[in-house]
Scaffold this motif. Sequence first.
Motif, PDB file in Angstrom:
ATOM      1  N   GLN A 118       9.907   5.489   5.096  1.00 49.42           N
ATOM      2  CA  GLN A 118       8.622   4.853   4.786  1.00 49.42           C
ATOM      3  C   GLN A 118       8.755   3.334   4.684  1.00 49.42           C
ATOM      4  OE1 GLN A 118       6.363   7.124   5.111  1.00 49.42           O
ATOM      5  NE2 GLN A 118       8.053   8.574   5.099  1.00 49.42           N
ATOM      6  N   GLU A 119       9.980   2.844   4.854  1.00 49.89           N
ATOM      7  CA  GLU A 119      10.282   1.415   4.757  1.00 49.89           C
ATOM      8  C   GLU A 119       9.887   0.841   3.402  1.00 49.89           C
ATOM      9  OE1 GLU A 119       8.894  -0.696   8.210  1.00 49.89           O
ATOM     10  OE2 GLU A 119       9.653   0.868   9.550  1.00 49.89           O
ATOM     11  N   THR A 120      10.210   1.590   2.362  1.00 50.70           N
ATOM     12  CA  THR A 120       9.955   1.132   1.004  1.00 50.70           C
ATOM     13  C   THR A 120      11.156   1.474   0.131  1.00 50.70           C
ATOM     14  OG1 THR A 120       8.322   1.088  -0.777  1.00 50.70           O
ATOM     15  CG2 THR A 120       8.775   3.227   0.192  1.00 50.70           C
ATOM     16  N   GLU A 121      11.313   0.708  -0.910  1.00 53.74           N
ATOM     17  CA  GLU A 121      12.409   0.935  -1.843  1.00 53.74           C
ATOM     18  C   GLU A 121      11.846   1.072  -3.242  1.00 53.74           C
ATOM     19  OE1 GLU A 121      15.624  -1.857  -1.731  1.00 53.74           O
ATOM     20  OE2 GLU A 121      15.513  -2.022   0.444  1.00 53.74           O
ATOM     21  N   LEU A 122      12.452   1.948  -4.008  1.00 55.91           N
ATOM     22  CA  LEU A 122      12.102   2.120  -5.413  1.00 55.91           C
ATOM     23  C   LEU A 122      13.382   2.285  -6.217  1.00 55.91           C
ATOM     24  CD1 LEU A 122       9.110   4.626  -5.195  1.00 55.91           C
ATOM     25  CD2 LEU A 122       8.988   2.201  -5.753  1.00 55.91           C
ATOM     26  N   PRO A 123      13.400   1.804  -7.445  1.00 56.80           N
ATOM     27  CA  PRO A 123      14.578   1.994  -8.296  1.00 56.80           C
ATOM     28  C   PRO A 123      14.569   3.398  -8.900  1.00 56.80           C
ATOM     29  CG  PRO A 123      12.919   0.718  -9.460  1.00 56.80           C
ATOM     30  CD  PRO A 123      12.382   0.974  -8.083  1.00 56.80           C
ATOM     31  N   LEU A 124      15.086   4.362  -8.172  1.00 62.35           N
ATOM     32  CA  LEU A 124      14.961   5.770  -8.544  1.00 62.35           C
ATOM     33  C   LEU A 124      15.607   6.123  -9.875  1.00 62.35           C
ATOM     34  CD1 LEU A 124      15.492   7.470  -5.074  1.00 62.35           C
ATOM     35  CD2 LEU A 124      13.345   6.946  -6.251  1.00 62.35           C
ATOM     36  N   THR A 125      16.611   5.359 -10.303  1.00 61.87           N
ATOM     37  CA  THR A 125      17.306   5.701 -11.545  1.00 61.87           C
ATOM     38  C   THR A 125      16.791   4.907 -12.748  1.00 61.87           C
ATOM     39  OG1 THR A 125      19.062   4.113 -11.022  1.00 61.87           O
ATOM     40  CG2 THR A 125      19.397   6.419 -10.344  1.00 61.87           C
ATOM     41  N   PRO A 166       6.531  -2.460 -14.338  1.00 61.57           N
ATOM     42  CA  PRO A 166       5.142  -2.822 -14.649  1.00 61.57           C
ATOM     43  C   PRO A 166       4.212  -1.615 -14.500  1.00 61.57           C
ATOM     44  CG  PRO A 166       6.102  -4.360 -13.059  1.00 61.57           C
ATOM     45  CD  PRO A 166       7.086  -3.241 -13.231  1.00 61.57           C
ATOM     46  N   ALA A 167       3.273  -1.494 -15.398  1.00 64.31           N
ATOM     47  CA  ALA A 167       2.345  -0.355 -15.392  1.00 64.31           C
ATOM     48  C   ALA A 167       1.549  -0.268 -14.089  1.00 64.31           C
ATOM     49  CB  ALA A 167       1.401  -0.437 -16.587  1.00 64.31           C
ATOM     50  N   GLU A 168       1.290  -1.408 -13.445  1.00 66.12           N
ATOM     51  CA  GLU A 168       0.533  -1.352 -12.184  1.00 66.12           C
ATOM     52  C   GLU A 168       1.327  -0.678 -11.066  1.00 66.12           C
ATOM     53  OE1 GLU A 168       2.101  -5.692 -12.320  1.00 66.12           O
ATOM     54  OE2 GLU A 168       0.986  -4.458 -13.713  1.00 66.12           O
ATOM     55  N   ASP A 169       2.643  -0.521 -11.242  1.00 69.24           N
ATOM     56  CA  ASP A 169       3.446   0.203 -10.246  1.00 69.24           C
ATOM     57  C   ASP A 169       3.368   1.715 -10.418  1.00 69.24           C
ATOM     58  OD1 ASP A 169       4.216  -2.159  -9.109  1.00 69.24           O
ATOM     59  OD2 ASP A 169       6.267  -2.113  -9.867  1.00 69.24           O
ATOM     60  N   PRO A 220       0.211  -6.655  -3.272  1.00 71.18           N
ATOM     61  CA  PRO A 220       1.443  -6.328  -2.533  1.00 71.18           C
ATOM     62  C   PRO A 220       1.698  -4.816  -2.451  1.00 71.18           C
ATOM     63  CG  PRO A 220       1.880  -8.070  -4.132  1.00 71.18           C
ATOM     64  CD  PRO A 220       0.491  -7.577  -4.382  1.00 71.18           C
ATOM     65  N   ARG A 221       1.412  -4.088  -3.521  1.00 69.33           N
ATOM     66  CA  ARG A 221       1.623  -2.636  -3.497  1.00 69.33           C
ATOM     67  C   ARG A 221       0.639  -1.965  -2.542  1.00 69.33           C
ATOM     68  NH1 ARG A 221       6.619  -1.514  -4.585  1.00 69.33           N
ATOM     69  NH2 ARG A 221       7.205  -1.664  -6.765  1.00 69.33           N
ATOM     70  N   LEU A 265       1.592   0.248   0.692  1.00 67.00           N
ATOM     71  CA  LEU A 265       1.171   1.643   0.768  1.00 67.00           C
ATOM     72  C   LEU A 265       0.432   1.971   2.064  1.00 67.00           C
ATOM     73  CD1 LEU A 265       0.943   4.382  -0.676  1.00 67.00           C
ATOM     74  CD2 LEU A 265      -1.221   3.563  -1.648  1.00 67.00           C
ATOM     75  N   MET A 266      -0.319   1.031   2.607  1.00 71.12           N
ATOM     76  CA  MET A 266      -1.166   1.320   3.771  1.00 71.12           C
ATOM     77  C   MET A 266      -0.396   1.883   4.964  1.00 71.12           C
ATOM     78  SD  MET A 266      -4.198   1.264   3.066  1.00 71.12           S
ATOM     79  CE  MET A 266      -4.884   0.950   1.469  1.00 71.12           C
TER      80      MET A 266
END
Length: 182
Positions: free
Chosen positions: A50-57, A64-67, A96-97, A101-102
């Motif tokens: 998906q070409e996105t990164e998240l801090p899974l751990t 931030p709550a908006e994430d 930016p999010r 996402l789009m």
Amino acid sequence: AGVSRVSGDPQVVPHLTVGENFLSEESSWLRSLRPWRWFLRDLEGWLREQETELPLTRRLDTLPAEDWTYIEILSRLYRSPGLLIADEALESLSPPRRRALMPVLKKAIAGGMAFLWVTHKLEEALTTADQVTIINNGQAMLTAPPRALDHLRLIKLCSAHVDDHDAPPDTTPPHFHPHLRY
């Protein structure tokens, strides 16, 4: 049934990690069959696609709550629903999010997922949606492709009161011509 819903109020567990929030909906019997590291490996691979990164751990409450809504939407998409309903959910995303996402949403839609976006942001819906349905007081007032809609008529439909019993029902067909005034 292949239907997933996300609202403007994220349904996440803040004291769990991002990865645990992604996988918290997995059936307990399924979780017992696969080691946790396999889930994380699969999830990391899907996020790369998906070409996105998240801090899974990382714990969700350290972000931030908006994430949180962004993470919830991605977690729903990870399960490949047949229909994703976003009920005012995109409105809480930062620009930016939303931009991140789009492409993920478009890829899921191209893969056959239906996306129902409930929003009050008229201009954004008109520039993004393939089809627009105006609902007022629970009644569908109009369904049409955005390019066929006259903005003035659309605004009137959005602000009309369905419970006005003196006005006849709108029988205008959903084929609108932009050069005509309604």
